[in-house]
Structure formats: C-alpha cells, structure tokens
Enzyme design. Structure first.
Site, short mmCIF file in Angstrom:
data_model
loop_
_atom_site.label_atom_id
_atom_site.label_comp_id
_atom_site.label_asym_id
_atom_site.label_seq_id
_atom_site.Cartn_x
_atom_site.Cartn_y
_atom_site.Cartn_z
N LYS A 7 0.77 -1.38 0.08
CA LYS A 7 -0.12 0.11 0.11
C LYS A 7 1.01 1.17 -0.05
CE LYS A 7 -3.94 -2.40 1.89
NZ LYS A 7 -5.19 -2.25 2.63
N HIS A 67 -8.46 -2.45 -6.55
CA HIS A 67 -8.50 -2.58 -5.13
C HIS A 67 -9.39 -1.67 -4.46
CE1 HIS A 67 -7.01 -2.56 -0.94
NE2 HIS A 67 -6.14 -3.77 -1.26
N GLU A 94 -12.27 -9.18 -0.98
CA GLU A 94 -11.89 -8.74 0.12
C GLU A 94 -13.00 -7.82 0.96
OE1 GLU A 94 -7.10 -7.98 0.44
OE2 GLU A 94 -8.25 -6.26 -0.94
N ILE A 126 -10.87 -4.67 6.01
CA ILE A 126 -9.60 -4.45 5.41
C ILE A 126 -8.82 -3.53 6.62
CG2 ILE A 126 -8.22 -2.93 3.69
CD1 ILE A 126 -9.99 -4.11 1.57
O1 13P Z 1 -6.42 -4.56 1.46
C1 13P Z 1 -5.82 -5.57 1.75
C2 13P Z 1 -4.65 -6.25 0.80
O2 13P Z 1 -4.82 -5.60 -0.50
C3 13P Z 1 -5.87 -6.15 3.06
O3 13P Z 1 -5.33 -5.38 4.12
P1 13P Z 1 -5.00 -5.86 5.28
O4 13P Z 1 -4.31 -7.15 5.53
O5 13P Z 1 -4.33 -4.92 6.33
O6 13P Z 1 -6.54 -6.28 6.09
#
Ligand code: 13P
EC number: 5.3.1.1
Length: 224
Positions: A13, A95, A143, A148
């Site tokens: 990220k 995403h 996801e 997330i």
């Molecule tokens: O968005 C994600 C991976 O692209 C998931 O993030 P986390 O593993 O921090 O929950």
C-alpha cells in the site's frame, strides 16, 4: 505461476513502513520464506519501488494499479507498459482503495493480458466476484472492505463470503483463481482460506507493520 503452490501476495500500500529500506526488508523476508516453504510470496510495492524490488529479489512483484491507457499524451497515469518494463509479474486492479468502473476493469484486464501481466481483480462481494470472473482475469481477490486493515480476519469473521465467491467464480469461469484478503494474520487464516477453495491470500498490515515480517510470513505459510 505453479498453482500447486499457495500464493501469498503482500500489498505494501502506501504504508510508511512499506517504503524504501523497509520494502527491501519485506522483500528479503519474502524471498527467504518462499524458498524454505515452497510457497509463492509476492509483493505489491509502491510504483517507485517496482524496479528495485524486481531487480534485487527472486520473488514476483506486482503493481498496485494500472491505468488502461496506451503510450502517448497522458499525464500522471500508470502506463501498463511501464509497469511491465519495471519488471512486474502482474498487477492489482480495482483494489477497494483504488476502485474503478466495470468498463475500466475490463480495459485493464485486457491491457494486462496483451502485455502478459497477471491480472488480480479485487472485489468486495460474491456478486462482483462473479462479474470480475466474466472478464477472465488470472485471479479474483475477494476482500470485504469493512474488514480491510481491521485486524479481524475474513477467514474467521466471514468464511461464507469466501465460499460463495469461490462458487460464483467457478460457475462463471473455472480457469480463474481465487484469492481472499482482509485482516489475514496467521497460518490458521491462510489454511481456512485455502481449505475453502482459494489458492492463497492477499494481505497487507499484518506483514507490512510487523516488527519482524519474516516471522509473520513464516507463520502465514506454516499450516500449508
Ligand atoms: O487490502 C488488503 C490487501 O490488499 C488487506 O489489507 P489488510 O491485510 O491490512 O487487512
């Protein structure tokens, strides 16, 4: 990609911890744990880190996004050809933190296919997983957005969404592989996801923010 090997894709990220020196630390850890476990461990670093990561480490490197443009007069866009020549194996598309329209997702998947980049289309529920599968990407990554970065694992909090997405994708196109993510943090989370029919996980914070990313990665693949 050898589909017998589980796939762990770490999205760095724009976490400060995933930049510069730390991106190297995470990539080096991924290379070590992949080698000792046989799992495929990839990273999706910042665009500026694609080339150094792909150049220095024997792990697959993915872009976090591409724009469906061709070379020419565009400013501030991510050219798929540039991602390819920086050494990326593939790219995330859509995403949750970089959402696109369905038409844009289609165009990005087509651009990726044309350039032999693997496409990983992220989705937020089983209906969008089915829609994404119709575009014939290499992967659909389900996801749930609310989990997330929450520290609460999709594998434990909502295994049903994984199961329904796997079934929805298989019904549309059995050649499309399924990943899942959101809150993944342990070998148990990964094992549940794989047992539900995914080929692996997409995750971020538990590895990127860890004091010891190598230990977390080792735990993630420990039950496979
Ligand atoms: O968005 C994600 C991976 O692209 C998931 O993030 P986390 O593993 O921090 O929950």
């Amino acid at each position: 990609m050898n589909m017998d090997s589980p796939f762990i894709l770490v999205n760095l990220k724009t976490y400060q911890e995933g930049m510069g020196h730390n991106a190297h630390r995470i990539a080096a850890a991924a290379e070590i744990v992949a080698k000792e476990s046989g799992a495929v461990i990839g990273i999706a670093p910042a665009f500026t880190e694609l080339h150094p990561m792909s150049h220095h480490y024997a792990i697959p490197v993915y872009a976090q996004h591409i724009d469906a443009i061709t070379p020419g007069a565009h400013t501030g866009h991510i050219l798929p050809e540039a991602v390819r020549s920086a050494g990326a194996r593939g790219t995330l598309i859509n995403h949750s933190e970089r959402r696109l329209t369905l038409a844009d997702i289609d165009a990005c998947v087509q651009a990726a296919r044309r350039l032999h980049l693997e496409s990983v289309v992220c989705t937020n529920n089983d209906a969008t997983s089915a829609a994404a599968a119709a575009l014939r990407p290499d992967y659909v990554a389900i996801e749930p957005p609310e989990l997330i970065g929450s520290g609460v694992s999709v594998s434990k909090a909502d295994p049903g969404i994984i199961e329904r997405s796997v079934n929805a994708v298989r019904a549309v196109n059995p050649d499309v592989n399924v990943l899942t993510g959101a809150g993944i943090q342990s070998g148990e989370c990964v094992k549940i996801a794989v047992d539900l029919g995914t080929c692996g996980v997409l995750l971020a914070s538990s590895v990127v923010k860890a004091d010891d990313p190598e230990a977390v990665l080792r735990d993630l693949v420990s039950l496979l």
